[in-house]
Design a protein around this motif. Structure first.
Motif, PDB file in Angstrom:
ATOM      1  N   UNK A   2     -13.434  24.161  -9.949  1.00 39.65           N
ATOM      2  CA  UNK A   2     -12.877  22.822  -9.685  1.00 39.65           C
ATOM      3  C   UNK A   2     -12.007  22.827  -8.428  1.00 39.65           C
ATOM      4  N   UNK A   3     -12.043  21.727  -7.717  1.00 35.12           N
ATOM      5  CA  UNK A   3     -11.183  21.546  -6.537  1.00 35.12           C
ATOM      6  C   UNK A   3     -10.468  20.213  -6.737  1.00 35.12           C
ATOM      7  N   UNK A   4      -9.356  20.298  -7.466  1.00 40.07           N
ATOM      8  CA  UNK A   4      -8.654  19.101  -7.939  1.00 40.07           C
ATOM      9  C   UNK A   4      -7.630  18.622  -6.902  1.00 40.07           C
ATOM     10  N   UNK A   5      -7.596  17.321  -6.669  1.00 40.96           N
ATOM     11  CA  UNK A   5      -6.531  16.720  -5.858  1.00 40.96           C
ATOM     12  C   UNK A   5      -6.063  15.440  -6.539  1.00 40.96           C
ATOM     13  N   UNK A   6      -4.766  15.205  -6.450  1.00 44.44           N
ATOM     14  CA  UNK A   6      -4.207  13.966  -6.977  1.00 44.44           C
ATOM     15  C   UNK A   6      -3.938  13.033  -5.803  1.00 44.44           C
ATOM     16  N   UNK A   7      -4.656  11.922  -5.784  1.00 39.99           N
ATOM     17  CA  UNK A   7      -4.588  11.013  -4.640  1.00 39.99           C
ATOM     18  C   UNK A   7      -4.078   9.643  -5.063  1.00 39.99           C
ATOM     19  N   UNK A   8      -3.481   8.939  -4.114  1.00 44.49           N
ATOM     20  CA  UNK A   8      -2.962   7.604  -4.416  1.00 44.49           C
ATOM     21  C   UNK A   8      -3.125   6.665  -3.229  1.00 44.49           C
ATOM     22  N   UNK A   9      -3.391   5.400  -3.545  1.00 43.63           N
ATOM     23  CA  UNK A   9      -3.303   4.329  -2.550  1.00 43.63           C
ATOM     24  C   UNK A   9      -1.962   3.637  -2.773  1.00 43.63           C
ATOM     25  N   UNK A  10      -1.207   3.455  -1.699  1.00 44.82           N
ATOM     26  CA  UNK A  10       0.061   2.721  -1.784  1.00 44.82           C
ATOM     27  C   UNK A  10      -0.190   1.313  -1.269  1.00 44.82           C
ATOM     28  N   UNK A  11      -0.563   0.418  -2.186  1.00 47.25           N
ATOM     29  CA  UNK A  11      -0.781  -0.974  -1.781  1.00 47.25           C
ATOM     30  C   UNK A  11       0.555  -1.620  -1.460  1.00 47.25           C
ATOM     31  N   UNK A  12       0.577  -2.396  -0.386  1.00 50.05           N
ATOM     32  CA  UNK A  12       1.783  -3.142  -0.017  1.00 50.05           C
ATOM     33  C   UNK A  12       1.558  -4.627  -0.262  1.00 50.05           C
ATOM     34  N   UNK A  13       2.546  -5.275  -0.868  1.00 53.21           N
ATOM     35  CA  UNK A  13       2.554  -6.735  -0.867  1.00 53.21           C
ATOM     36  C   UNK A  13       2.782  -7.212   0.562  1.00 53.21           C
ATOM     37  N   UNK A  14       2.948  -8.510   0.754  1.00 56.20           N
ATOM     38  CA  UNK A  14       3.055  -9.045   2.117  1.00 56.20           C
ATOM     39  C   UNK A  14       4.210  -8.444   2.917  1.00 56.20           C
ATOM     40  N   UNK A 261     -13.597   7.797  -2.149  1.00 56.70           N
ATOM     41  CA  UNK A 261     -12.902   6.974  -1.173  1.00 56.70           C
ATOM     42  C   UNK A 261     -11.605   6.490  -1.779  1.00 56.70           C
ATOM     43  N   UNK A 262     -10.609   6.323  -0.916  1.00 53.80           N
ATOM     44  CA  UNK A 262      -9.340   5.709  -1.294  1.00 53.80           C
ATOM     45  C   UNK A 262      -9.138   4.542  -0.334  1.00 53.80           C
ATOM     46  N   UNK A 263      -8.827   3.368  -0.862  1.00 51.69           N
ATOM     47  CA  UNK A 263      -8.580   2.219   0.005  1.00 51.69           C
ATOM     48  C   UNK A 263      -7.270   1.559  -0.393  1.00 51.69           C
ATOM     49  N   UNK A 264      -6.497   1.148   0.617  1.00 50.03           N
ATOM     50  CA  UNK A 264      -5.161   0.583   0.372  1.00 50.03           C
ATOM     51  C   UNK A 264      -5.015  -0.736   1.117  1.00 50.03           C
ATOM     52  N   UNK A 265      -4.717  -1.787   0.365  1.00 48.70           N
ATOM     53  CA  UNK A 265      -4.586  -3.141   0.922  1.00 48.70           C
ATOM     54  C   UNK A 265      -3.148  -3.453   1.282  1.00 48.70           C
ATOM     55  N   UNK A 266      -2.990  -4.290   2.286  1.00 49.63           N
ATOM     56  CA  UNK A 266      -1.797  -5.135   2.365  1.00 49.63           C
ATOM     57  C   UNK A 266      -2.243  -6.467   1.763  1.00 49.63           C
ATOM     58  N   UNK A 267      -1.490  -6.940   0.741  1.00 50.60           N
ATOM     59  CA  UNK A 267      -1.996  -8.002  -0.137  1.00 50.60           C
ATOM     60  C   UNK A 267      -0.997  -9.143  -0.280  1.00 50.60           C
ATOM     61  N   UNK A 268      -1.493 -10.272  -0.734  1.00 45.53           N
ATOM     62  CA  UNK A 268      -0.623 -11.400  -1.049  1.00 45.53           C
ATOM     63  C   UNK A 268      -0.479 -12.380   0.108  1.00 45.53           C
ATOM     64  N   UNK A 269       0.442 -13.298  -0.021  1.00 48.03           N
ATOM     65  CA  UNK A 269       0.619 -14.369   0.974  1.00 48.03           C
ATOM     66  C   UNK A 269       1.500 -13.879   2.124  1.00 48.03           C
ATOM     67  N   UNK A 270       0.857 -13.332   3.143  1.00 43.88           N
ATOM     68  CA  UNK A 270       1.623 -12.785   4.256  1.00 43.88           C
ATOM     69  C   UNK A 270       2.064 -13.925   5.168  1.00 43.88           C
ATOM     70  N   UNK A 271       3.219 -13.737   5.789  1.00 39.46           N
ATOM     71  CA  UNK A 271       3.863 -14.808   6.555  1.00 39.46           C
ATOM     72  C   UNK A 271       3.973 -16.077   5.712  1.00 39.46           C
TER      73      UNK A 271
END
Lengths: 344, 344
Positions: A2-14, A261-271
């Motif tokens: 096994x080649x284990x990795x712990x990964x995270x996406x840090x989603x940001x609100x606006x 794949x890891x994908x991280x959004x900037x989300x929500x009502x920006x500006x």
């Protein structure tokens, strides 16, 4: 093995046009600390994580425009961004961060860097290749501009995969004999937002044996139908469709290249006005969604993954050496746009 | 202006090693008649529709092996297949049919032809490019062989799109001034089974403005894990995953090339033993499934589609001329297999 990795996406609100860099960085550091509590080893932040997604605005004030950019050698050294990288090093977490880059020659790029905590430095940089949008703003006052082609040059660093050291316990090192496919340090590739919709970038990474693709994004949930080509839909339907397309390309291209794949959004009502989808997620080499965001605000999306799971695809269904027929693919590099069959 | 076409996939239940060509053709004609009742204008039949999927068997009897092939000029002229084409002409339905082709020089191809009812002839031929499987049978007696690389040559006709005449009411004709993108007769591309998992073929068609991709297939729902790389799963889980992958690539690649797709399975327990998935479906240029099979037997899957729906993708998100960066794609045609990053 096994080649284990712990990964995270840090989603940001606006992140708003009037948000301070200090406040935004504090939110990112807080997310990093949350990810650390889950033992994350790698955290991905969104595209242009440090600022609002400013290409939606036509900005005539050069000083304001400059304020959204970092200078080429600023990361992680600049006073405004250094605390994030210091925290990553302290916590022993690799981070990938998207930002607007201004080079010494004055060129702009939509960029991301990969910072290795064990190395204490940036070990890879990617500049977005598939810039969407237009150079000139739309005339229609209802339009939401997308001026990436105005503010950025197309990326000039290619789709260059790299090995990230010290993440996998006991991974064979360079110098100790060449690691074989499926051994050694994990092979990573970065892309940014719109890149994920283009199979070519994924394949360029796939052809380097990529095991994890990292992709930050700012994706609109709704835009007026300026082209008059879209079926009528409500804002909610449009947002659902945008989220569906995001996950479809992450899942489909992960499967076709046998990678996570890891994908991280900037989300929500920006500006305060412009709706961005969430949907930060982690997908498997079989194309399944392993974890995904539940909110459109600051949120950690986490998964423990085993790179061994890439082997089934890479060695069997998608054994490139045995199955690809490059003699048949020439249009992909010989022509940019559409040439209709009767004209060929 | 709408460009409406009524399309159908004619899914076939199993065709056994001892099924007669006459019986199989009768089933296909019956499906054609069912499709006609829905006013279908185009019907797609599966890969190797006329016979069992014989590459799963190591066949040493040359006479038996020959019996699965049609000769190059046989379709639609041969006595065994002519009634199908006669019926298509009579009903005014274009058909696309997959079969094993033996050329005059003795070469084998996994082929499909497109027959135009209004022209009364085959107007396009495709030979499968991405042949899966092996040349030699597996030593493991539990293995299910996949000997396409033994019986067939890789296709040598490229991914050549073509316009299918007389399907769209009022379509502008050649000679009446060149049709513009999004006008004229529909642009079609054929692929076969495993081809659908390779983004390169889809893109070659996309670069010709393809509006409908036609893909027949025979896809196993379950195979033993000879490679020891797969997570343990039950036969039902394996079949669900296989169906998921099928739809994922049809949906994802349709979206990324802004085209409709029609796919037709040969399904069920073929030769009384070998499980094939169903899942024949029609997908939209936005990647949605518009219609799909409910059974694993003979079944018509039907949709009325408007080629106008391709425009949103082709002219905006995936406007190739504006967004593709061919200078960055060279690995796709320059290398067949994986070259790891440190070796580049």
């Amino acid at each position: 093995m096994p080649r284990i990795i712990k990964v995270a996406a840090a989603q940001l609100g606006p992140v708003h046009r009037d948000s301070t860099r200090h406040d935004t960085l504090s939110r990112m550091i807080k997310l990093l600390q949350s990810a650390s509590k889950l033992d994350s080893q790698l955290v991905l932040f969104p595209e242009t994580a440090l600022t609002t997604f400013f290409p939606r605005h036509l900005i005539s004030d050069q000083q304001e425009l400059d304020s959204y950019f970092e200078h080429a050698d600023d990361l992680p050294g600049s006073p405004t961004t250094k605390p994030l990288f210091d925290e990553a090093r302290k916590l022993g977490i690799d981070i990938c961060v998207g930002y607007a880059e201004r080079t010494a020659e004055g060129k702009g790029y939509n960029t991301s860097v990969y910072y290795s905590a064990s190395q204490g430095k940036v070990i890879a940089k990617y500049r977005k290749i598939h810039l969407p949008g237009t150079v000139e703003p739309f005339e229609n006052p209802d339009a939401i501009n997308q001026l990436e082609k105005r503010y950025f040059e197309p990326g000039n660093l290619g789709f260059k995969a790299f090995r990230a050291p010290d993440l996998v316990l006991g991974a064979q090192k360079k110098g100790a004999g060449s690691p074989q496919p499926g051994q050694g340090d994990p092979i990573m590739g970065m892309m940014i937002c719109n890149d994920r919709r283009w199979a070519e970038g994924w394949r360029c990474y796939g052809l380097q044996g990529v095991e994890i693709v990292l992709c930050g994004y700012n994706t609109a949930g709704w835009a007026p139908d300026l082209w008059g080509t879209r079926k009528p839909m409500t804002p909610q339907e449009a947002e659902d469709d945008s989220l569906f397309h995001h996950k479809l390309v992450m899942q489909g291209n992960s499967y076709m290249n046998s990678c996570f794949s890891v994908s991280a959004a900037k989300a929500g009502l920006e500006d305060g006005k412009y709706d961005l989808i969430g949907g930060s997620c982690i997908t498997s080499p079989e194309g399944h969604v392993l974890a995904e965001a539940k909110t459109k605000d600051d949120e950690i999306v986490f998964a423990e993954i085993d790179l061994e799971d890439c082997r089934q695809g890479k060695e069997k269904t998608f054994d490139f050496d045995r199955h690809r027929r490059v003699d048949q693919y020439s249009p992909i590099t010989l022509q940019t746009g559409i040439i209709e069959p009767e004209l060929l």
